[in-house]
Scaffold this motif. Structure first.
Motif, short mmCIF file in Angstrom:
data_model
loop_
_atom_site.label_atom_id
_atom_site.label_comp_id
_atom_site.label_asym_id
_atom_site.label_seq_id
_atom_site.Cartn_x
_atom_site.Cartn_y
_atom_site.Cartn_z
N ALA A 175 -10.04 -9.97 3.42
CA ALA A 175 -9.17 -11.04 3.94
C ALA A 175 -8.88 -10.84 5.43
O ALA A 175 -8.62 -11.80 6.15
N VAL A 176 -8.96 -9.58 5.88
CA VAL A 176 -8.56 -9.30 7.25
C VAL A 176 -9.71 -9.55 8.25
O VAL A 176 -9.48 -9.63 9.45
N LEU B 174 -2.40 -6.87 17.54
CA LEU B 174 -2.94 -7.61 18.68
C LEU B 174 -2.09 -8.83 18.99
O LEU B 174 -1.79 -9.11 20.15
N LEU C 94 -1.32 -16.74 15.44
CA LEU C 94 -2.02 -15.65 14.75
C LEU C 94 -1.06 -14.87 13.86
O LEU C 94 -1.37 -14.57 12.70
N ILE D 105 -1.04 -14.92 5.05
CA ILE D 105 -2.11 -14.37 4.21
C ILE D 105 -1.69 -13.05 3.59
O ILE D 105 -1.87 -12.81 2.39
N PHE D 106 -1.08 -12.18 4.39
CA PHE D 106 -0.64 -10.88 3.88
C PHE D 106 0.40 -11.05 2.77
O PHE D 106 0.37 -10.34 1.76
N PHE E 150 -10.47 -13.58 14.99
CA PHE E 150 -9.61 -14.45 15.79
C PHE E 150 -8.76 -13.62 16.76
O PHE E 150 -8.65 -13.94 17.94
N ALA E 151 -8.22 -12.51 16.24
CA ALA E 151 -7.29 -11.69 17.03
C ALA E 151 -7.99 -11.08 18.23
O ALA E 151 -7.48 -11.11 19.35
N ALA F 119 -8.03 -7.01 0.25
CA ALA F 119 -7.26 -7.10 1.50
C ALA F 119 -8.18 -6.85 2.70
O ALA F 119 -8.04 -7.49 3.75
N GLY F 120 -9.13 -5.92 2.55
CA GLY F 120 -10.05 -5.61 3.63
C GLY F 120 -10.93 -6.79 3.99
O GLY F 120 -11.22 -7.03 5.16
N VAL G 122 -1.43 -12.35 -0.43
CA VAL G 122 -2.26 -11.29 -1.03
C VAL G 122 -1.37 -10.22 -1.67
O VAL G 122 -1.60 -9.79 -2.81
N VAL H 156 -12.11 0.42 7.36
CA VAL H 156 -11.54 -0.11 6.11
C VAL H 156 -12.30 0.47 4.91
O VAL H 156 -11.70 0.93 3.94
N PRO I 60 -4.73 -7.27 13.32
CA PRO I 60 -4.37 -8.62 13.79
C PRO I 60 -2.88 -8.72 14.16
O PRO I 60 -2.53 -9.36 15.16
N PHE J 218 0.81 -1.21 0.00
CA PHE J 218 0.00 0.00 0.00
C PHE J 218 0.85 1.27 0.00
O PHE J 218 0.33 2.35 -0.26
N LEU K 168 -13.81 -1.74 12.85
CA LEU K 168 -12.63 -1.82 11.97
C LEU K 168 -13.06 -1.91 10.50
O LEU K 168 -12.45 -1.27 9.63
N PRO L 44 -6.07 0.05 9.88
CA PRO L 44 -7.13 -0.94 10.13
C PRO L 44 -6.73 -2.35 9.72
O PRO L 44 -7.19 -3.32 10.31
N LEU L 45 -5.85 -2.46 8.71
CA LEU L 45 -5.44 -3.79 8.26
C LEU L 45 -4.43 -4.42 9.22
O LEU L 45 -4.31 -5.64 9.30
N LEU M 245 -9.31 -12.74 10.35
CA LEU M 245 -8.14 -12.54 11.21
C LEU M 245 -8.49 -11.66 12.40
O LEU M 245 -8.10 -11.92 13.53
N ASN M 246 -9.28 -10.60 12.12
CA ASN M 246 -9.69 -9.71 13.21
C ASN M 246 -10.54 -10.45 14.23
O ASN M 246 -10.39 -10.25 15.43
N TYR N 33 -7.37 -3.04 -2.41
CA TYR N 33 -7.65 -2.72 -1.01
C TYR N 33 -8.92 -3.42 -0.52
O TYR N 33 -8.96 -3.90 0.62
#
Lengths: 221, 245
Positions: B168-169, A177, A199, A206-207, B175-176, B165-166, A210, B138, A174, A150, B134, A170-171, B172-173, B162
């Motif tokens: 995909a997250v 955290l 995690l 994944i990142f 879980f996190a 990616a938004g 992608v 995004v 995870p 980005f 969140l 925002p991305l 994860l969020n 974007y």
């Protein structure tokens, strides 16, 4: 593979010659640490240990944002970005080269920041340095993959310095955290907890996928 | 800007013709469903514990369904655009993001009103609250990115990446935040099937109303976008001899 090495080498050499990005990131991270230290009311060691992981990662993320913002700024001069886009190589490898260069620069800054942080907050980080480095590396990997992707986007928008944090923060939730949770337990009992690391590894994976795949569409001129 | 192979400018596609055909029926369906929903909400029993504020149930989760639908369509539209290079998919993605953001904003507003009435505070860092917040950020960033990028084709590409990616997250969020101790205090009513007698019907109607409202707004939004593209094409087109402005 050659592309990756060439891009990585080019970025590191040009940074070595000017050293402006690492110095700017480092100084900024130090300032953040100092500001956070003065913003905290008490010096109760238990309290400090509870808050330190979050504060450390705030400093890391701010420094990373500053550095990532410049990652492609240099490529804009003399249309070097168009050159990169036209290079007869898979763009995924170009991406990995840039991301790896960012990772190396960020790691240098993070090591220096951790030292300053340990002194400022009276934390003895030396016995846990190896395990802390492992957590930081996993966290930075995630930051640098989506960050590089980005950064290439933000550099070609208006208000680019503002755009990158808005896109990225925002991305990165995870990653943050997971990293903060792992660092907290490391500072607490010195153990590496499984869940946060899992995690981090999954998010990094994944990142990475992608970013590797979609960099193709970001560099298109 | 060179065009990628397969990239083509189309003011109208089968997808857009379908959405245009859907516009009027979805509007009428919305009006009908809304009336039925209003009546059934008014006649639904008052919750014995929460009192009248519990009736937000018939608005709040349905709005969330529509918001999630919008964000899923944004990612799917973006992926299809990157794959096929057809700009009508990009117009779908952009419209879905805007309408989805509207619904998500309403979710984030109605949630705290309900929470203040039943949990006693406006905001708790509950799992679903945080993930939704969140997501809201995004998609706000998604729309900002579009408006700050020059060149429609480039903006479309950036935004598509974007949006994917938004999406995909999101897991994860979940879980996190779950791991970080943000255990959900949201009730699991639907999973347990524990809606009180007389509450199922207005809830189901609410879900339909929100989905149909979403579809209707999406149709209109896509139509505006394709009219805008057609206007731009007409203004850009070279004028032949004798052509009148």
């Amino acid at each position: 593979m050659n592309t990756l090495a060439a891009i990585l080498w080019k970025d590191l050499v040009s940074e070595w010659r000017s050293r402006d990005r690492v110095i700017a990131m480092g100084l900024f991270a130090f300032l953040v640490v100092i500001v956070l230290r003065f913003a905290l009311p008490g010096t109760d060691p238990v309290e400090v240990k509870r808050l330190a992981p979050g504060l450390l990662w705030v400093a890391y993320v701010f420094a990373a944002l500053l550095g990532l913002n410049r990652a492609f700024a240099l490529e804009l001069e003399n249309d070097a970005l168009a050159g990169l886009a036209l290079a007869p190589a898979d763009r995924g490898w170009v991406f990995l080269g840039k991301a790896l260069a960012n990772f190396v620069l960020l790691a240098l800054v993070q090591a220096a920041t951790a030292t300053v942080f340990g002194i400022a907050f009276a934390l003895d980080l030396v016995p846990i340095a190896g395990r802390l480095a492992a957590i930081v590396a996993l966290g930075s990997l995630g930051i640098c993959t989506v960050g590089t992707l980005f950064s290439a986007v933000a550099v070609r928008t208006r208000y680019r310095e503002v755009m990158l944090p808005l896109l990225l923060l925002p991305l990165l939730m995870p990653i943050l955290l997971g990293a903060v949770s792992a660092t907290t337990s490391l500072l607490g009992d010195g153990a590496l907890p499984f869940e946060p690391l899992q995690l981090l590894v999954v998010t990094d994976g994944i990142f990475l996928i992608v970013s590797f795949v979609s960099f193709e569409f970001v560099l298109d001129e | 800007m060179t065009e990628r192979p397969g990239s083509r400018v189309t003011a109208s596609s089968a997808l857009e013709r379908f959405l245009r055909a859907l516009r009027t029926p979805s509007g009428w369906l919305f009006a009908l469903l809304f009336a039925a929903w209003a009546v059934s909400v008014a006649r639904a029993p008052i919750d014995s514990v929460q009192g009248v504020i519990q009736k937000i149930l018939y608005v709040h989760p349905p709005l969330a369904f529509a918001a999630y639908l919008g964000f899923a369509l944004t990612a799917v539209g973006g992926a299809l655009f990157l794959w096929r290079g057809d700009e009508s998919f990009d117009r779908l993605a952009r419209s879905a993001a805007e309408v989805g953001l509207l619904f998500c904003t309403l979710v984030v507003i109605t949630g705290p009103i309900w929470a203040k009435g039943t949990w006693g505070r406006w905001w708790s860092w509950d799992l679903r609250l945080t993930v939704t917040l969140l997501l809201w950020f995004v998609y706000l960033a998604y729309l900002l990115l579009r408006s700050f990028t020059e060149g429609s084709e480039r903006a479309a590409r950036f935004a598509a990446v974007y949006g994917i990616a938004g999406l995909a997250v999101i897991p994860l969020n979940y879980f996190a935040i779950d791991m970080a101790g943000g255990r959900s205090i949201h009730p699991q009513n639907l999973e347990r099937g524990s809606l009180g007698a007389g509450m199922g019907m207005p809830f189901a109607l609410g879900a339909f109303v929100c989905i149909v409202a979403f579809v209707h707004l999406l149709c209109r939004r896509v139509e505006i976008e394709s009219l805008r593209t057609r206007l731009a094409e007409r203004l850009m087109a070279p004028r032949g001899p004798g052509a009148r402005g």
